[in-house]
Enzyme design. Structure first.
Site, short mmCIF file in Angstrom:
data_model
loop_
_atom_site.label_atom_id
_atom_site.label_comp_id
_atom_site.label_asym_id
_atom_site.label_seq_id
_atom_site.Cartn_x
_atom_site.Cartn_y
_atom_site.Cartn_z
N LYS A 10 0.95 -1.18 -0.06
CA LYS A 10 -0.01 0.09 0.05
C LYS A 10 0.86 1.29 -0.04
O LYS A 10 1.96 1.26 0.51
CB LYS A 10 -0.89 0.11 1.29
CG LYS A 10 -1.85 -0.85 1.26
CD LYS A 10 -2.79 -0.53 2.67
CE LYS A 10 -4.09 -1.35 2.64
NZ LYS A 10 -5.03 -1.36 1.62
N ARG A 53 -10.92 -10.66 1.81
CA ARG A 53 -11.73 -11.72 1.27
C ARG A 53 -11.06 -13.16 1.40
O ARG A 53 -11.85 -14.19 1.56
CB ARG A 53 -12.15 -11.45 -0.13
CG ARG A 53 -10.85 -11.38 -1.24
CD ARG A 53 -11.15 -10.39 -2.30
NE ARG A 53 -11.37 -8.91 -2.06
CZ ARG A 53 -11.58 -8.14 -2.87
NH1 ARG A 53 -11.80 -8.45 -4.36
NH2 ARG A 53 -11.80 -7.03 -2.76
N1 BES Z 1 -8.12 -2.95 4.36
C1 BES Z 1 -8.42 -2.78 2.86
C2 BES Z 1 -9.68 -2.01 2.66
C3 BES Z 1 -9.73 -0.56 3.25
C4 BES Z 1 -9.25 0.62 2.64
C5 BES Z 1 -10.40 -0.55 4.62
C6 BES Z 1 -9.45 1.71 3.31
C7 BES Z 1 -10.45 0.72 5.24
C8 BES Z 1 -10.02 1.84 4.68
C9 BES Z 1 -8.47 -3.92 2.05
O1 BES Z 1 -7.54 -5.20 2.55
C10 BES Z 1 -8.00 -3.46 0.72
O2 BES Z 1 -6.72 -3.23 0.63
N2 BES Z 1 -8.70 -3.55 -0.55
C11 BES Z 1 -8.15 -3.29 -1.65
C12 BES Z 1 -8.83 -4.35 -2.61
C13 BES Z 1 -8.31 -4.26 -4.05
C14 BES Z 1 -6.92 -4.58 -3.82
C15 BES Z 1 -9.05 -5.12 -4.91
C16 BES Z 1 -8.87 -2.06 -1.89
O3 BES Z 1 -9.96 -1.63 -1.68
O4 BES Z 1 -8.19 -1.10 -2.92
MN MN Z 2 -5.61 -5.10 1.83
#
Ligand code: BES
Ligand code: MN
Ligand code: ZN
Length: 495
Positions: A273, A347
């Site tokens: 990230k 997921r």
């Molecule tokens: N934990 C994150 C989602 C999230 C983002 C929670 C901001 C709280 C605040 C999750 O694991 C994630 O990284 N999701 C990705 C999925 C994508 C890679 C398909 C996202 O939402 O960008």
């Molecule tokens: Mn994530």
């Protein structure tokens, strides 16, 4: 904060702050507020006029009484228009006054009796208690400067009323304590709250209650074929745990299964990230916290429902043991998954947790997860997204959320998105392109629910606020504890 019930006349009761609710459109003093104004020779009305007080919901004005009343100060709080009055407004008013009292470092706060033709005295007391306890929450564990403790008294006119207020107060306290417990878990930094520490919390929460706990570590998870949980948590020195809880009353009407995403830190894995996205990722276990806090409160509310819970606790870390894009793993239900993005880890762990719950043939499964940024983009910080396979279940959840004061908004699950998750090498891939991101996450988890009625609550929008937002009085900055109120309302509903 402490809360107790006292039989007393508000105009004769000694306290630091006496709260007075006032309806707007235009602001008018009636009932106890009128009585107090009379005792002050009309001073209250004059001050409110000078302050241009419009009784806007949650707005508070303080007034010193200078010995003309046993109450040292009055805190007049706006209830908004009478026609638009709701339980939410009542909770907000209680939260605003309690917060303002705590902020001024005043201690003895009294709420005079409050009646409403549509609501039971117990429900009113529950909402006020809940609002005040949630509104005065702060996370000061690691600070020298602690929050100020307020002692709230709910005043009742007589003994009969006091009994009802007492009952409501107890329920409000159970719910608010559960919300604040979830907030504490989410606010706790990752260096303290590892998967193992979360499991220890679960054991502690169940201790001395009828809740049963089981914790599976890496060897048990491997033995049981939970490759998805192991894949996500495999790179961290803080190894994965699956925390299983069960609340079983004597003659349950049905079994509800709850799953919680417990990513104690989400670095994104190898598809790391960016810094801004990573900053609040200690909160990526908010679904797990909501489920654990709910389970902990169940023995105190004693619903006639059996509840099983699976909390998948992992750290999504980077390292040579980390899962890679292109890797393929098999879930506990036999479904194979191609990893296309290591940041779509929630997921994956929920897949194993939900499949495990489904094997126990519950009546329904509800999962809570900070799953997608897409849900935040869709709803902002104001509502969680609901998706699922069973309309009746979803309707009951939305209704429960409404009664509990949490915003929950249904999203569709279009079959086109299943096509978008097709993999060339496995049964499904874990992420697709950005459009419909929240639904794609849900559609992935659906694959593991074994045809059991299932609902998914994406709490990413609301779980953690990194700045002050509109309804801050009830939901301070940081962890919100979202989901606890909805789940408790849902599980204790008489339907
Ligand atoms: N934990 C994150 C989602 C999230 C983002 C929670 C901001 C709280 C605040 C999750 O694991 C994630 O990284 N999701 C990705 C999925 C994508 C890679 C398909 C996202 O939402 O960008
Ligand atoms: Mn994530
Ligand atoms: Zn995550």
């Amino acid at each position: 904060m402490t809360v107790r019930v006292t039989v007393a006349d508000p105009t004769a009761h000694r306290c630091d702050v006496l709260a007075l609710g006032v309806f707007g459109g235009p602001a008018r003093l009636e009932g106890i507020a009128a009585k107090v104004d009379h005792a002050l020779g009309g001073l209250l009305a004059r001050v409110l006029h000078e302050e241009q007080f419009t009784a806007e919901a949650g707005k508070v004005v303080f007034l010193h009484t200078h010995g003309r009343l046993p109450a040292g100060r009055l805190a007049v709080v706006g209830l908004g228009d009478r026609d638009a009055f709701t339980m939410d407004r009542l909770r907000l008013a209680a939260a605003s006054v309690a917060r303002a009292t705590s902020g001024r470092r005043l201690t003895r706060l009294a709420f005079p009796p409050f009646q409403h033709r549509d609501w039971e005295p117990a429900a009113i007391a529950a909402a006020r208690t809940q609002g005040a306890l949630m509104g005065t929450y702060s996370f000061t564990k690691y600070r020298k400067e602690k929050g100020h403790t307020v002692h709230l008294e709910l005043l009742a006119a007589n003994r009969a009323e006091a009994a009802a207020v007492e009952a409501g107060c107890r329920r409000g306290k159970v719910v608010a304590d559960a919300v604040n417990y979830a907030r504490d878990l989410v606010n706790e930094p990752t260096n303290i709250l590892t998967p193992d520490a979360l499991a220890a919390h679960a054991r502690r929460a169940a201790k001395g209650t009828k809740i049963k706990v089981q914790v599976w570590g890496p060897s048990e998870l491997k033995k049981r074929g939970m490759e998805l949980i192991m894949a996500v948590g495999g790179a961290s020195a803080h190894t994965p745990r699956l925390i299983l809880l069960e609340y079983a009353p004597p003659r349950p009407k049905r079994t509800v299964a709850l799953a919680g995403k417990g990513v104690t830190f989400d670095s994104g894995g190898l598809d790391l990230k960016p810094a801004e996205g990573m900053a609040t990722m200690k909160g990526d276990m908010a679904g797990a916290a909501a489920v654990l806090a709910t389970m902990r409160a169940l023995p105190l509310l004693a619903p006639q429902v059996r509840v099983t819970a699976a909390i998948a606790a992992v750290e999504n870390a980077v390292g040579s043991r980390a899962m890679r894009p292109g890797d393929v793993f098999r879930g506990v239900n036999g479904t194979t998954v191609e990893i296309t993005n290591t940041d779509a880890e929630g997921r994956l762990i929920l897949a194993d947790a939900v499949a495990h719950l489904a094997a126990g043939a519950p009546s329904e499964i509800v999962d809570l997860a900070t799953l997608t940024g897409a849900a935040s983009v869709a709803l902002g910080p104001y509502a969680a997204a609901l998706m699922g396979t069973d309309q009746a279940l979803m309707d009951r959840l939305v209704a429960a959320a409404g009664r509990a004061g949490e915003r929950l908004v249904p999203l569709p699950l279009y079959e086109e998105y299943r096509q978008a998750m097709r993999s060339d090498v496995a049964d499904i891939k874990n992420s697709g392109t950005r459009p419909g991101g929240a639904q794609k996450g849900a559609i992935f988890i659906r694959e593991f629910a074994g045809g059991i009625p299932w609902a998914h609550v994406d709490i990413a929008p609301v779980a953690y606020l990194d700045k002050e937002e509109g309804t801050t009085a009830v939901q301070p900055k940081g962890a919100s504890g979202y989901g606890v109120r909805t789940l408790l309302e849902y599980l204790t509903a008489r339907d």
